[in-house]
Design an enzyme around this catalytic site. Sequence first.
Site, mmCIF file in Angstrom:
data_model
loop_
_atom_site.group_PDB
_atom_site.id
_atom_site.type_symbol
_atom_site.label_atom_id
_atom_site.label_comp_id
_atom_site.label_asym_id
_atom_site.label_seq_id
_atom_site.Cartn_x
_atom_site.Cartn_y
_atom_site.Cartn_z
ATOM 1 N N TYR A 1 -61.721 19.394 -37.925
ATOM 2 C CA TYR A 1 -61.158 20.553 -38.624
ATOM 3 C C TYR A 1 -59.725 20.829 -38.165
ATOM 4 O O TYR A 1 -58.872 21.218 -38.959
ATOM 5 C CB TYR A 1 -62.060 21.773 -38.440
ATOM 6 C CG TYR A 1 -63.203 21.769 -39.422
ATOM 7 C CD1 TYR A 1 -64.439 21.209 -39.104
ATOM 8 C CD2 TYR A 1 -63.029 22.255 -40.721
ATOM 9 C CE1 TYR A 1 -65.467 21.154 -40.033
ATOM 10 C CE2 TYR A 1 -64.056 22.201 -41.654
ATOM 11 C CZ TYR A 1 -65.271 21.643 -41.311
ATOM 12 O OH TYR A 1 -66.275 21.581 -42.248
ATOM 13 N N HIS B 1 -65.793 29.393 -49.499
ATOM 14 C CA HIS B 1 -66.176 28.477 -48.413
ATOM 15 C C HIS B 1 -65.404 28.736 -47.129
ATOM 16 O O HIS B 1 -65.389 27.889 -46.246
ATOM 17 C CB HIS B 1 -65.968 27.020 -48.858
ATOM 18 C CG HIS B 1 -66.925 26.616 -49.934
ATOM 19 N ND1 HIS B 1 -66.735 25.498 -50.709
ATOM 20 C CD2 HIS B 1 -68.061 27.195 -50.393
ATOM 21 C CE1 HIS B 1 -67.736 25.391 -51.582
ATOM 22 N NE2 HIS B 1 -68.535 26.411 -51.413
HETATM 23 P P1 OAD Z 1 -64.442 17.243 -54.835
HETATM 24 O O1 OAD Z 1 -63.765 16.265 -53.938
HETATM 25 O O2 OAD Z 1 -65.928 17.180 -55.011
HETATM 26 O O3 OAD Z 1 -63.850 17.141 -56.321
HETATM 27 C C1 OAD Z 1 -62.464 17.183 -56.517
HETATM 28 C C2 OAD Z 1 -62.204 17.181 -58.004
HETATM 29 O O4 OAD Z 1 -60.802 17.257 -58.215
HETATM 30 C C3 OAD Z 1 -62.686 15.910 -58.718
HETATM 31 O O5 OAD Z 1 -63.413 16.279 -59.879
HETATM 32 C C4 OAD Z 1 -61.383 15.201 -59.099
HETATM 33 O O6 OAD Z 1 -61.497 14.513 -60.344
HETATM 34 C C5 OAD Z 1 -60.449 16.381 -59.255
HETATM 35 N N1 OAD Z 1 -59.031 16.077 -59.095
HETATM 36 C C6 OAD Z 1 -58.459 15.095 -58.358
HETATM 37 N N2 OAD Z 1 -57.102 15.163 -58.478
HETATM 38 C C7 OAD Z 1 -56.833 16.235 -59.294
HETATM 39 C C8 OAD Z 1 -55.641 16.833 -59.816
HETATM 40 N N3 OAD Z 1 -54.434 16.335 -59.505
HETATM 41 N N4 OAD Z 1 -55.757 17.921 -60.624
HETATM 42 C C9 OAD Z 1 -56.971 18.411 -60.963
HETATM 43 N N5 OAD Z 1 -58.145 17.887 -60.507
HETATM 44 C C10 OAD Z 1 -58.061 16.821 -59.684
HETATM 45 O O7 OAD Z 1 -63.994 18.694 -54.354
HETATM 46 P P2 OAD Z 1 -64.687 20.075 -54.705
HETATM 47 O O8 OAD Z 1 -65.268 20.057 -56.095
HETATM 48 O O9 OAD Z 1 -63.700 21.128 -54.405
HETATM 49 O O10 OAD Z 1 -66.833 22.465 -49.138
HETATM 50 O O11 OAD Z 1 -65.899 20.122 -53.606
HETATM 51 C C11 OAD Z 1 -66.666 21.310 -53.526
HETATM 52 C C12 OAD Z 1 -67.036 21.508 -52.087
HETATM 53 O O12 OAD Z 1 -67.717 20.352 -51.566
HETATM 54 C C13 OAD Z 1 -65.826 21.684 -51.184
HETATM 55 O O13 OAD Z 1 -65.387 23.035 -51.178
HETATM 56 C C14 OAD Z 1 -66.378 21.297 -49.810
HETATM 57 C C15 OAD Z 1 -67.563 20.385 -50.143
HETATM 58 O O14 OAD Z 1 -68.768 20.916 -49.603
HETATM 59 C C16 OAD Z 1 -66.185 22.726 -47.895
HETATM 60 O O15 OAD Z 1 -65.338 21.971 -47.428
HETATM 61 C C17 OAD Z 1 -66.646 23.966 -47.239
#
Ligand code: OAD
Length: 246
Positions: free
Chosen positions: A71, A122
């Site tokens: 972290y 989160h």
């Molecule tokens: P993910 O890594 O699961 O998904 C990221 C998303 O962003 C994907 O759908 C990509 O296609 C999209 N993406 C990538 N580049 C992008 C861009 N330039 N513009 C728009 N979208 C883009 O991340 P989260 O969905 O945020 O929790 O994951 C949810 C949670 O899973 C996180 O908050 C994390 C984990 O548990 C903690 O860290 C506490």
Amino acid sequence: MRAADEPLAAAAQAIQHARRLVVLTGAGVSRESGIPTFRDALEGLWAQYDPQQLASPAGFRRDPTLVWQWYAARRRAVAAAQPNAAHIALARLGAVKATTLITQNVDGLHEAAGSTAVLHLHGALDRYKCVDRGHGHDIALETLPDAPPPCSVCGALLRPDVVWFGEMLPPEILSRAIAATEQADLMLVVGTSGLVHPAASLPLLAAQCGAVTIEVNPEATALTPHMTLSLRGAAGALLPALVDSL
Ligand code: OAD
């Protein structure tokens, strides 16, 4: 107008007419700030670890120093990052439209771009709490120790104040996010894979409550079939275009 522009124009018009917006962001909104998304965050230094082992109470119990340092490395990476055009566009949107910004991200880049009253589902990388009683602590990055220090109140180990796999979200934040979602007439969903609940259920709740739901993502996601509109593209390109048209 090219056909490819039609969804963007339709989205811009829907945002123009919306009176109560709610925005949900995920790691994709910070991608153009150079912050890896959660699931590709393990390139390089951490490739040999499973994120669910690092972002979990069991992982912390097993090796508190390793989790603390993972972290700390993410916090240092974020400290070197700047908010990108997507964060800035969302801050501008919040300045002209009644908007509740809900984020799954822990990087603080929305606030760095000028957004206020951000609901952090989160937690945040720059906040710490003790493992026993949750006593809150702020530690400046430059004085961050290499291993978890003791709580100044009860002596238990400090840990990052972020939500880990298997943990409950902060109840007060979640209830405010649900209330805003239920009252919204439009939800903008930016940069999330829609895989982690309960955050991922908010867009579905918005749709059930009759809101227009608009997704911004270069790829289709688990949420795409439920969205009114799904704009294929990077947040750093599409959000400024949407907000500039208001
Ligand atoms: P993910 O890594 O699961 O998904 C990221 C998303 O962003 C994907 O759908 C990509 O296609 C999209 N993406 C990538 N580049 C992008 C861009 N330039 N513009 C728009 N979208 C883009 O991340 P989260 O969905 O945020 O929790 O994951 C949810 C949670 O899973 C996180 O908050 C994390 C984990 O548990 C903690 O860290 C506490």
